[in-house]
Scaffold this motif. Sequence first.
Motif, PDB file in Angstrom:
ATOM      1  N   ALA A 117      45.090  33.689  41.290  1.00 51.29           N
ATOM      2  CA  ALA A 117      44.009  34.612  41.643  1.00 51.29           C
ATOM      3  C   ALA A 117      42.853  33.873  42.293  1.00 51.29           C
ATOM      4  O   ALA A 117      42.273  34.341  43.284  1.00 51.29           O
ATOM      5  CB  ALA A 117      43.536  35.353  40.387  1.00 51.29           C
ATOM      6  N   VAL A 125      46.670  41.056  42.845  1.00 53.56           N
ATOM      7  CA  VAL A 125      45.586  41.959  42.440  1.00 53.56           C
ATOM      8  C   VAL A 125      44.347  41.817  43.323  1.00 53.56           C
ATOM      9  O   VAL A 125      43.871  42.812  43.877  1.00 53.56           O
ATOM     10  CB  VAL A 125      45.238  41.755  40.951  1.00 53.56           C
ATOM     11  CG1 VAL A 125      43.979  42.528  40.578  1.00 53.56           C
ATOM     12  CG2 VAL A 125      46.407  42.206  40.076  1.00 53.56           C
ATOM     13  N   GLU A 180      38.237  47.896  38.542  1.00 51.74           N
ATOM     14  CA  GLU A 180      38.871  47.521  39.803  1.00 51.74           C
ATOM     15  C   GLU A 180      38.129  48.150  40.981  1.00 51.74           C
ATOM     16  O   GLU A 180      37.880  47.495  42.001  1.00 51.74           O
ATOM     17  CB  GLU A 180      40.335  47.980  39.811  1.00 51.74           C
ATOM     18  CG  GLU A 180      41.179  47.548  38.629  1.00 51.74           C
ATOM     19  CD  GLU A 180      41.519  46.069  38.634  1.00 51.74           C
ATOM     20  OE1 GLU A 180      41.000  45.330  39.480  1.00 51.74           O
ATOM     21  OE2 GLU A 180      42.313  45.647  37.775  1.00 51.74           O
ATOM     22  N   ASN A 185      39.190  37.937  38.597  1.00 56.11           N
ATOM     23  CA  ASN A 185      40.519  38.121  38.032  1.00 56.11           C
ATOM     24  C   ASN A 185      41.007  36.856  37.337  1.00 56.11           C
ATOM     25  O   ASN A 185      41.705  36.928  36.320  1.00 56.11           O
ATOM     26  CB  ASN A 185      41.493  38.538  39.133  1.00 56.11           C
ATOM     27  CG  ASN A 185      42.771  39.147  38.585  1.00 56.11           C
ATOM     28  OD1 ASN A 185      43.819  38.512  38.606  1.00 56.11           O
ATOM     29  ND2 ASN A 185      42.691  40.370  38.101  1.00 56.11           N
ATOM     30  N   CYS A 228      39.457  36.828  34.050  1.00 57.19           N
ATOM     31  CA  CYS A 228      40.170  37.796  33.217  1.00 57.19           C
ATOM     32  C   CYS A 228      41.424  37.170  32.617  1.00 57.19           C
ATOM     33  O   CYS A 228      41.723  37.354  31.431  1.00 57.19           O
ATOM     34  CB  CYS A 228      40.525  39.016  34.062  1.00 57.19           C
ATOM     35  SG  CYS A 228      41.492  40.262  33.196  1.00 57.19           S
TER      36      CYS A 228
END
Length: 640
Positions: free
Chosen positions: A166, A220, A568, A588, A591
Motif C-alpha cells: 500500500a 485499495v 474510503e 492504508n 491500517c
Amino acid sequence: MADPYQNNVYHQGGGDPYGTYGEGGGQEGYGYQGESYPQEEDAASDATEGHDDEDQMYEGEYQGIPHPDEVKAAQRAARAKARQAQAGATELDELAEQYEDIMEDCGHGRFQWTLFIVLGLALMADGVECFVVGFVLPSAEKDMCLSNGEKGMLGLIVFLGMMVGAFIWGGMADKLGRRKCLIWALTINCVFAFLSSFAQGYGFFLFFRLISGIGIGGSVPIVYSYFSEFLQMDKRGEHLSWLCMFWMVGGIYASFTAWGIIPHYGWGFSMGTEFQFHSWRVFVLVCALPAITSLVGLMFMPESPRFLLENAKHDEAWMILKNVHDTNWRAKGQPEKVFQVILKTNTLLMRPTLTPTGYYYYGLGVWFPDMIKYLQQEEYQSKVKVFHRERVERFHFNFSLENQIHREGEYINDKFINIQMKSVKFEDSLFEDCYFEDIESTDTMFENCTIRSTVFYNTDLYEERFIDCRLENTTFLHNKKGCHLDIDEENDVLIYLVSFLGSLAVLPGNIISALFMEKIGRVKIIGLSMLISAGCTFFLFLSFSQAAIIAWQCLFCGVSVAAWNGIEVITVELYPASKRATAFGVLNALCKLAAILGTSIFASFVGVTKVIPILLSCTALVCGGLVALKLPETREKILQ
C-alpha cells in the motif's frame, strides 16, 4: 505572467485527430460546453434520422418541468458565483470546478459501469487475499510440519506484505499513473500467488506469499483513487460505496471455493515424497482468478484523465474524456452529442488528513474464529477418555485411537499396525517388546514413558514426540516424511461457514451506506457506525456458545462496514489528485499495521479472558467515532 494553459480549447474537429485549439469558452476561458451542436445535413446520425425539430421538443416543457440541461447550467452558475464570492479562491478551485463540469457532461453510464466491474474485481482480489492463508493453514501446517510460531508468522506475513505494498504503490500511482501501477501490482500478485501454490518448503511459501501481498496491497489505494476520478460529485459517494461491496464478494468467493475444493484432498498429484500438490494448493490457484480477470480488463481501460492533466498530458486526457463522453451518450441513444472541452491545469496542494484504523476490526476478526475454535477444543477435551493403570499384553491394535489419555499403563509385546492416533497421550507408561507400523498421528505425545526393545517402522512418531522418555534398545526405521493430514478434523465445515456468514453479514450495511451516503453525509455514517459498533461489542460478554459468537460476529460486521465505506469515500475526497493515491496508500499501510497489532494482541487473550479484547475494541470504536464527527463533511465538495 501569462498562464501557458489559459484558453486552450479542445473540441471535436475535422482534420486534427486531437481537435483544434482556439479562443472562446465560458467566463475567463474556463467554461466547458458539452451540448449538442448543429450538424451538417449529411452528417445526421441514424439515431436522429426521420425526426424533425418538433419531435425533439422536451416532453416536460408542457408541464413546467425545467430541462435537465437548464438545471445543470443553474447548478454550475451557482457554484461559480459561490467560488467568486469566496475569499481566497484559487486556480486550484477553478480547475476542480471545470473538471466537475466535464464529468457531468460526460454523464454516468456504460463506461463507468464497465470500469466499476474491472476495478471491483481488483478489490475482490484484495478481499480474497485476506482469507487465503487462514483457509489453507490447517492443511498447509500438516503438509509442511509447521510449528505454532511458523503458523503465526504465516498468518501475519499477508498483512505485512499488504502494508508495504500500500505504501509503495500509492506513491507510485501518483507519479506513474493509476492504471499502469495497478496492472503491475496485480501482475506481481498473480505471479507470486501461482508460485506459492507449488512451493514445497515453508521458507519459499512464506516468501512468495509476502511478495504476493505486496502486489495486492496496491489495489485499495489505487482502485478508489482511479474510480473516483471518473465520477461526478452527486454520484461519487454512492458508487464508491457500491464498489466496497466487492470486498465482501471476495470473502464469499474465498469461503465457497475453500469449502468446495480443500476437503477434496485427492484433487492433486504427487511426484514421490518430495513434491506434493494437494487440494489446498488448487485452492490457492483458484483464488488468483479475480486478480487475473481484473488484469485482463484493465488492458482495455484508459488512464485517469485527471492524472494526465496533472502531468500536462492534455491531448491524451482530452481523447480519454471524449471517449468516455461518446461511450455513455451512444449507449443512451444520443450519439449526436458533441464533446467540447476547455482545459486548464495547475499544481494542486495538500489537504487535511484522515487516518483510519483497522485495529478493532481485524483484531475482532481474528478473535471471533479463534474463540470458536477454543470452544470447540474445550468441548472436545471434555469428552476425553482416561485409562488408568491398564495392562495390555500380546494384543493387536488394529483400530484407531482418538481423544484418549493413558496413564501408568503397561504394554507388553503388543502390535500397533496400520492405525491412526488422534489427540492421544501416554503418560508414565511402559512399552516393552512392542511393534509400531504404518502409524499416522495427529497431536499424539509420549510423556515420561519407558520404551524398551521396541520398533517404529514407517510411522510419523518422531523422537521429538517422546518428551522426557527413556528409550532403551529402540529402533526407528523409514520414518514418514511430512505430516499426516486429517481431512475430517482439519477441514471442519464450520471454518468456512463462519467466514461466509461474516462476509455475507456486511451486505445490509453496504446497501444502507450506499443509499444514504449522499443523503446524510460521510461524517455521520462513519461516526454513527463506529459508535453503534462499540455498543455491539458489549454483547460479547453474553457469548457462551459457538452460535452466540457467530451471531454477534455477523451483527458487528454488518454495522461496522458502514464506517469502512464512509472512510474510503471521505479519504478520496479530502486529498487532491496529485497526492490522492499517495495519501490513501500511507493511510492504508497504517491500517494494515494496526491489523498486525490487533491480530497479535487479541489472539493472545483467547482462552484467557474476554474482558480485555472487548474493552480495547470498545475504546477504539468510541474514540474513532467521536473523532470522525469532527471531520469536515465532503458530500458536496468538488473533487480537487
